[in-house]
Design a protein around this motif. Sequence first.
Motif, mmCIF file in Angstrom:
data_model
loop_
_atom_site.group_PDB
_atom_site.id
_atom_site.type_symbol
_atom_site.label_atom_id
_atom_site.label_comp_id
_atom_site.label_asym_id
_atom_site.label_seq_id
_atom_site.Cartn_x
_atom_site.Cartn_y
_atom_site.Cartn_z
ATOM 1 N N GLY A 32 0.785 -1.223 0.000
ATOM 2 C CA GLY A 32 0.000 0.000 0.000
ATOM 3 C C GLY A 32 0.820 1.277 0.000
ATOM 4 N N VAL A 33 1.946 1.272 0.705
ATOM 5 C CA VAL A 33 2.738 2.510 0.824
ATOM 6 C C VAL A 33 3.775 2.634 -0.291
ATOM 7 N N GLN A 34 3.969 1.574 -1.041
ATOM 8 C CA GLN A 34 5.017 1.571 -2.067
ATOM 9 C C GLN A 34 4.808 2.655 -3.121
ATOM 10 N N LYS A 35 3.587 2.743 -3.648
ATOM 11 C CA LYS A 35 3.329 3.675 -4.753
ATOM 12 C C LYS A 35 3.380 5.139 -4.321
ATOM 13 N N PRO A 36 2.721 5.532 -3.218
ATOM 14 C CA PRO A 36 2.830 6.943 -2.807
ATOM 15 C C PRO A 36 4.266 7.379 -2.549
ATOM 16 N N VAL A 68 -2.393 8.876 -7.643
ATOM 17 C CA VAL A 68 -1.477 8.120 -6.778
ATOM 18 C C VAL A 68 -2.242 7.071 -5.977
ATOM 19 N N PHE A 69 -3.395 7.459 -5.451
ATOM 20 C CA PHE A 69 -4.190 6.519 -4.654
ATOM 21 C C PHE A 69 -4.662 5.340 -5.505
ATOM 22 N N VAL A 70 -5.106 5.636 -6.723
ATOM 23 C CA VAL A 70 -5.549 4.583 -7.637
ATOM 24 C C VAL A 70 -4.384 3.659 -7.996
ATOM 25 N N SER A 71 -3.209 4.240 -8.232
ATOM 26 C CA SER A 71 -2.029 3.426 -8.540
ATOM 27 C C SER A 71 -1.662 2.535 -7.365
ATOM 28 N N GLY A 72 -1.834 3.076 -6.152
ATOM 29 C CA GLY A 72 -1.543 2.291 -4.960
ATOM 30 C C GLY A 72 -2.482 1.103 -4.816
ATOM 31 N N LEU A 73 -3.774 1.335 -5.066
ATOM 32 C CA LEU A 73 -4.738 0.242 -4.984
ATOM 33 C C LEU A 73 -4.489 -0.798 -6.075
ATOM 34 N N SER A 74 -4.033 -0.343 -7.234
ATOM 35 C CA SER A 74 -3.790 -1.260 -8.353
ATOM 36 C C SER A 74 -2.690 -2.263 -8.043
ATOM 37 N N GLU A 75 -1.805 -1.923 -7.100
ATOM 38 C CA GLU A 75 -0.750 -2.860 -6.714
ATOM 39 C C GLU A 75 -1.335 -4.148 -6.144
ATOM 40 N N TYR A 76 -2.513 -4.035 -5.522
ATOM 41 C CA TYR A 76 -3.145 -5.218 -4.940
ATOM 42 C C TYR A 76 -3.703 -6.161 -6.004
ATOM 43 N N SER A 77 -3.901 -5.648 -7.221
ATOM 44 C CA SER A 77 -4.462 -6.484 -8.283
ATOM 45 C C SER A 77 -3.463 -7.490 -8.822
ATOM 46 N N SER A 78 -2.203 -7.360 -8.441
ATOM 47 C CA SER A 78 -1.192 -8.317 -8.903
ATOM 48 C C SER A 78 -0.677 -9.138 -7.723
ATOM 49 N N ALA A 136 -3.272 2.578 4.773
ATOM 50 C CA ALA A 136 -1.901 3.081 4.667
ATOM 51 C C ALA A 136 -1.700 3.819 3.350
ATOM 52 N N THR A 137 -2.278 3.291 2.261
ATOM 53 C CA THR A 137 -2.199 3.968 0.962
ATOM 54 C C THR A 137 -2.841 5.341 1.035
ATOM 55 N N TRP A 138 -4.035 5.408 1.613
ATOM 56 C CA TRP A 138 -4.768 6.668 1.725
ATOM 57 C C TRP A 138 -4.004 7.667 2.598
ATOM 58 N N TYR A 139 -3.442 7.191 3.709
ATOM 59 C CA TYR A 139 -2.734 8.076 4.641
ATOM 60 C C TYR A 139 -1.471 8.653 4.008
ATOM 61 N N TYR A 140 -0.652 7.797 3.408
ATOM 62 C CA TYR A 140 0.597 8.283 2.816
ATOM 63 C C TYR A 140 0.342 9.150 1.589
ATOM 64 N N THR A 141 -0.743 8.865 0.862
ATOM 65 C CA THR A 141 -1.107 9.742 -0.253
ATOM 66 C C THR A 141 -1.476 11.118 0.260
ATOM 67 N N GLY A 142 -2.221 11.166 1.367
ATOM 68 C CA GLY A 142 -2.603 12.455 1.952
ATOM 69 C C GLY A 142 -1.422 13.219 2.498
ATOM 70 N N ILE A 143 -0.491 12.525 3.146
ATOM 71 C CA ILE A 143 0.677 13.178 3.736
ATOM 72 C C ILE A 143 1.619 13.719 2.658
ATOM 73 N N LEU A 144 1.849 12.928 1.619
ATOM 74 C CA LEU A 144 2.838 13.291 0.607
ATOM 75 C C LEU A 144 2.263 14.113 -0.544
ATOM 76 N N VAL A 220 -14.453 5.866 -9.487
ATOM 77 C CA VAL A 220 -15.056 6.611 -8.373
ATOM 78 C C VAL A 220 -14.056 7.618 -7.819
ATOM 79 N N VAL A 221 -12.806 7.189 -7.641
ATOM 80 C CA VAL A 221 -11.781 8.064 -7.068
ATOM 81 C C VAL A 221 -11.403 9.176 -8.050
ATOM 82 N N LEU A 222 -11.253 8.831 -9.325
ATOM 83 C CA LEU A 222 -10.769 9.804 -10.318
ATOM 84 C C LEU A 222 -11.834 10.815 -10.719
ATOM 85 N N THR A 223 -13.088 10.392 -10.791
ATOM 86 C CA THR A 223 -14.154 11.286 -11.272
ATOM 87 C C THR A 223 -15.168 11.650 -10.203
ATOM 88 N N GLY A 224 -15.191 10.892 -9.111
ATOM 89 C CA GLY A 224 -16.180 11.139 -8.069
ATOM 90 C C GLY A 224 -17.554 10.593 -8.387
#
Length: 259
Positions: A32-36, A68-78, A136-144, A220-224
């Motif tokens: 989760g934290v890798q991409k951010p 960044v958040f979407v890219s982080g979630l995409s890591e779980y797809s592999s 963790a993905t959401w938190y580090y995306t928000g911080i960085l 949902v994340v990209l367009t709301g």
Amino acid sequence: MNQWITLLNKELLEMWRNFKWIWVPITFILLGVQKPISSYYLPQILDSLGNLPEGAKIEIPKPSAQEVFVSGLSEYSSLGVLIIVLTTMALIAGERKSGVAAMILVKPVSYRSFVTAKWVGALLLMWISFFIGSLATWYYTGILFDWVAAGEAFQAFFFYGLWFTVILTIALFFSAAHLVPGVAGFVSLLVVIILSLVSSSLSNWLEWSPAMLTSYANEVVLTGKLSDYTLPASMFATASILILLTLSIFIFRKKELAS
């Protein structure tokens, strides 16, 4: 009900003894934290590599927090999918091969309780680990970068989790159908890969496919906004889970009675 709770407690305790409650959440957090982190420090990483002509400068556009958040979630797809299959493929096949299943079923334990307790235990491990990792993905995306709306992030988490539940149930189904855990894991991954590839290639015709849920979550994340096909895909995913779980119980009972 008491019998089922006892089986579930046994399953949760077994996961603790195998350290799954430690290494699975930690692995999901690292994913989760890798991409951010890598996205934030990418310019510094490229600068440190050097070997650029004098005066050359690389301009990298800063990605949005949503990207960044979407890219982080995409890591779980592999890797995330691989972890889910690895932690599920031996749930039934492993205990049947070792003889533990036969010892438990000698007692007045129903096949449905045996299978569903294992399914719920694996489900709890997956959902809790994925929740911690996505948090963790959401938190580090928000911080960085910037904060993604919590409501949109939770919706994305839910739809990813629903697709992962389908994958987990597929792995459980093949674990009930095969004696060898490795075979169950290989076939499960093959089915998931084929389903994902076909759904993405024929997305105009397979909008209802459960494999499309990750795309709708990203949207949902990209367009709301939620895609019109999110509800049909979610309903089909839920139906697939129930059907696969029912078939798992039926096949497991048939194989055990035949042995």
